[in-house]
Design an enzyme around this catalytic site. Structure first.
Site, PDB file in Angstrom:
ATOM      1  N   GLU A   1       0.822  -1.214   0.000  1.00  0.00           N
ATOM      2  CA  GLU A   1       0.000   0.000   0.000  1.00  0.00           C
ATOM      3  C   GLU A   1       0.859   1.268   0.000  1.00  0.00           C
ATOM      4  OE1 GLU A   1      -4.045  -1.632   2.216  1.00  0.00           O
ATOM      5  OE2 GLU A   1      -2.609  -0.435   3.372  1.00  0.00           O
TER       6      GLU A   1
ATOM      7  N   GLU B   1      -6.435  -8.042  -0.701  1.00  0.00           N
ATOM      8  CA  GLU B   1      -6.950  -7.966   0.669  1.00  0.00           C
ATOM      9  C   GLU B   1      -8.433  -7.645   0.665  1.00  0.00           C
ATOM     10  OE1 GLU B   1      -4.986  -5.289   3.314  1.00  0.00           O
ATOM     11  OE2 GLU B   1      -2.973  -5.839   2.653  1.00  0.00           O
TER      12      GLU B   1
END
Length: 660
Positions: free
Chosen positions: A158, A310
């Site tokens: 991320e 995710e």
């Protein structure tokens, strides 16, 4: 090796849907690892991501290497038929790095240091950080490149850190020199004649730090571009290391959904596998549409199958109130991702943590253990994905509609000093995508300079800033026989955030039949404007139309009474307001039908979503009460093995994957 020769997601899936999640064995005693693999096999898990936040465990002090525990886990996964997506741990540097090398820590716009103790506490421009990140990546790739469990590399995690520190400032100046060449060119691009901002030295140029009053919008725009590029440099450095060791293993890094900070089109070009993290709020009545938007965007970035890196098996931990997923919703949203092109369905994380900042973020095994509802549902999902995997993986989705989206346009429009601070780009994008989604019209996303010739309809919710090439592309699409619908503020500025003469690019004004754009009339929160048979929110405009343009809906009452709210010239439509949801849906459905675009299924009960992936028809019921769906002939449901003639009943959060 050229980009065309690089491995892809198919090399990791091998005809299966990847199913699993982040696994953090370093948080648990070794005896738990053996229990984990037993439960993984029971749940049908075939992939885990290792090492995302393990830098301090792998390198507890400078130069030390402790790989023994990871050797054991890698071997354990391979022995139990579980592939490993191995991460470089560089998203969370160990405390010793910041303590010994303060230059590795980022600074915010006020100059304050962001300390260790969390994650993402690294300066993307720090030479020291990059050197240490490369060293741990090099050793990981050398040690595990030939390990039979390795199926994919996951770089960092991320990427999101902005840095306003001195080393970032020097890198920003280098980036600007490469972009503009001279200070004169920079001053022109930034419009520094305003407020006496002219630069006489490169050393005077800074990141977009906190000023006394409003920031220079062009400076902010370039700083966002630089930050995206600087983070991309970090990714590329680590990617190139692992690729040198394992040219046959695909590489990814995980996007956040519709994230402001990265140019997703540019980043996707550098990934073998495009992956995303997706966490809709289970209490949000439009959560499924948000998921569909992110999935459509990610599939379009990937130009094919993609990876859901995710999602949450239950509640998250970062909302003010964190609600679990009701029974069946986890399964439904997982199947929605597959319907919209995912060949990998994974979670954060495998086992719910007992300590740390995310101990109340759910896992595939929650605090309740294997008897808990969450794990029982995970087993069902794993079984169904294994059943449909060979029929689904690799199949493409055909769309006749392209929704245009550009991060640079978003960056330019997400600043102060605009007519309204209530116009939020993602909100507008969601409104338009929702209208198409509720009409069961399949959409791709596209860059505004991308070849659009394969689409019957191009939709532009909002592109505040556009390059000349992008404008020409829209004009060419209509002249080539395509249909275009655009929303307000499109084509207002150029790539330097310089307002176009006339308040909108002249080529677009001619295309839409706008003779004069007199004034913009933004609306207050809660205020609306009557327009034809509907009401518009957020925005309105004082337009004078060309003689050969058609007013499809006119404002009623107020200063704009009788002026066009929806304007059309031939196949080019312009909306100077945001119609209420029902009106926008009806309008776009009408335009799509005129362009020859048909919904996946003509008539469906409310809250049922239909998506066609290859020859497979996915039906997804987002409601709680059973519904009956009419079918286009006899269909075989891959989930249940049953054959249905004419109709099928879907229960609470029910789903079907149908093959003729």
């Amino acid at each position: 090796m050229t980009a065309a020769d690089r491995p892809g997601l198919a090399d990791a899936t091998r005809g299966r849907i990847l199913f699993g999640g982040d696994y953090n064995p370093e948080q648990w005693p070794e005896e738990t690892w053996h229990e984990d693999v037993r439960l993984m096999r029971e749940a049908g898990v075939n992939s885990v991501t290792l090492g995302v936040f393990s830098w301090s465990r792998l390198e507890p002090e400078p130069g030390a290497r402790e790989f023994g525990w990871l050797d054991t886990v890698m071997d354990l996964m391979h022995a139990n038929g579980v592939g490993v997506v191995l991460a470089t741990p560089t998203a969370a540097p160990p405390p010793w790095l910041g303590r010994l090398h303060p230059d590795t820590l980022p600074r915010d716009e006020n100059g304050d240091v962001e300390w260790w103790g969390g994650r993402q506490h690294f300066s993307h421009s720090s030479a020291t950080y990059r050197r240490h990140a490369a060293a741990i990546t090099e050793d990981l790739a050398a040690r595990y490149g030939a390990h039979p469990a390795l199926t994919m590399w996951h770089i960092n995690n991320e990427y999101c850190t902005a840095d306003h520190g001195d080393e970032a400032a020097a890198a920003f100046r280098r980036w600007l020199r490469a972009r503009y060449g001279t200070l004169d060119a920079l001053n022109r691009a930034w419009g520094t004649a305003f407020w006496s901002q002219g630069y006489d030295s490169w050393d005077a140029v800074l990141p977009a730090r906190r000023p006394h009053y409003l920031k220079n919008p062009a400076q902010v725009l370039d700083f966002r571009r630089f930050t995206s590029d600087a983070l991309l440099e970090c990714y590329l450095a680590e990617r190139d290391i692992v690729t040198r060791h394992t040219p046959h293993i695909p590489v990814t890094t995980n996007f956040m959904p519709l994230f402001l900070g990265q140019d997703g089109w540019r980043w996707a070009e550098e990934e073998d596998v495009v992956s995303v993290d997706l966490y809709p709020d289970p209490r949000d009545p439009l959560a499924a549409q948000h998921g569909a938007l992110v999935q459509d965007l990610t599939r379009s970035q990937a130009r094919g199958p993609w990876m859901l890196m995710e999602q949450a098996a239950g509640p998250v931990d970062w909302r003010a109130v964190n609600h679990p997923k009701p029974r069946g919703l986890n399964r439904l949203w997982s199947l929605q991702a597959v319907a919209r092109g995912a060949d990998a369905v994974c979670y954060f994380q495998w086992r719910q943590s007992r300590q740390g900042a995310e101990k109340f973020h759910s896992g595939m095994i929650g605090h309740a253990g294997e008897r808990g509802r969450t794990f029982q549902e995970i087993k069902v999902i794993g079984s169904e994905l294994a059943r449909i995997g060979p029929e689904v993986t690799g199949r493409r989705i055909q769309a006749d509609i392209a929704v245009l989206h550009d991060w640079h346009a978003w960056w330019a429009g997400a600043q102060g000093g605009l007519p309204s601070l209530h116009v939020d780009h993602p909100t507008v994008l969601h409104a338009w995508h929702r209208a198409l989604w509720e009409s069961h019209l399949t959409t791709d996303f596209a860059h505004p300079e991308q070849d659009l010739s394969g689409y019957r309809l191009v939709v532009v919710p909002q592109l505040y800033a556009m390059t000349d090439a992008a404008v020409d592309n829209l004009v060419a699409h209509v002249r080539g026989g395509g249909t275009l619908v655009a929303g307000f503020l499109t084509g207002t500025a150029d790539e330097d955030d310089r307002v176009r003469p006339g308040g909108m690019d002249a080529r677009l004004r001619e295309l839409f039949g706008i003779d004069v754009l007199h004034e913009r009339w933004p609306l207050e929160p809660g205020e609306s404007a009557a327009a034809g048979a509907f009401r518009g929110i957020l925005w309105s405009e004082e337009l004078e139309k060309a003689d050969d343009a058609t007013t499809e809906a006119a404002y009623r009452g107020g200063e704009l009474d009788g002026l066009p709210a929806v304007l059309r010239r031939d196949r080019a439509w312009y909306l100077s307001t945001l119609p209420e949801p029902d009106a926008l849906r009806a309008l776009l459905a009408r335009v799509a039908a005129d362009a020859g675009v048909r919904p996946v299924v003509e008539r469906l009960p409310p809250q049922v979503e239909a998506v066609r992936r290859g020859e497979l028809l996915f039906l997804l019921h987002h409601g709680r009460e059973p519904v009956t769906v009419d079918l286009p002939g006899t269909q075989h449901d891959l989930l249940t093995g049953r054959t249905h003639t004419d109709r099928i009943t879907l229960g609470r959060h029910g789903a079907a994957v149908l093959r003729p």
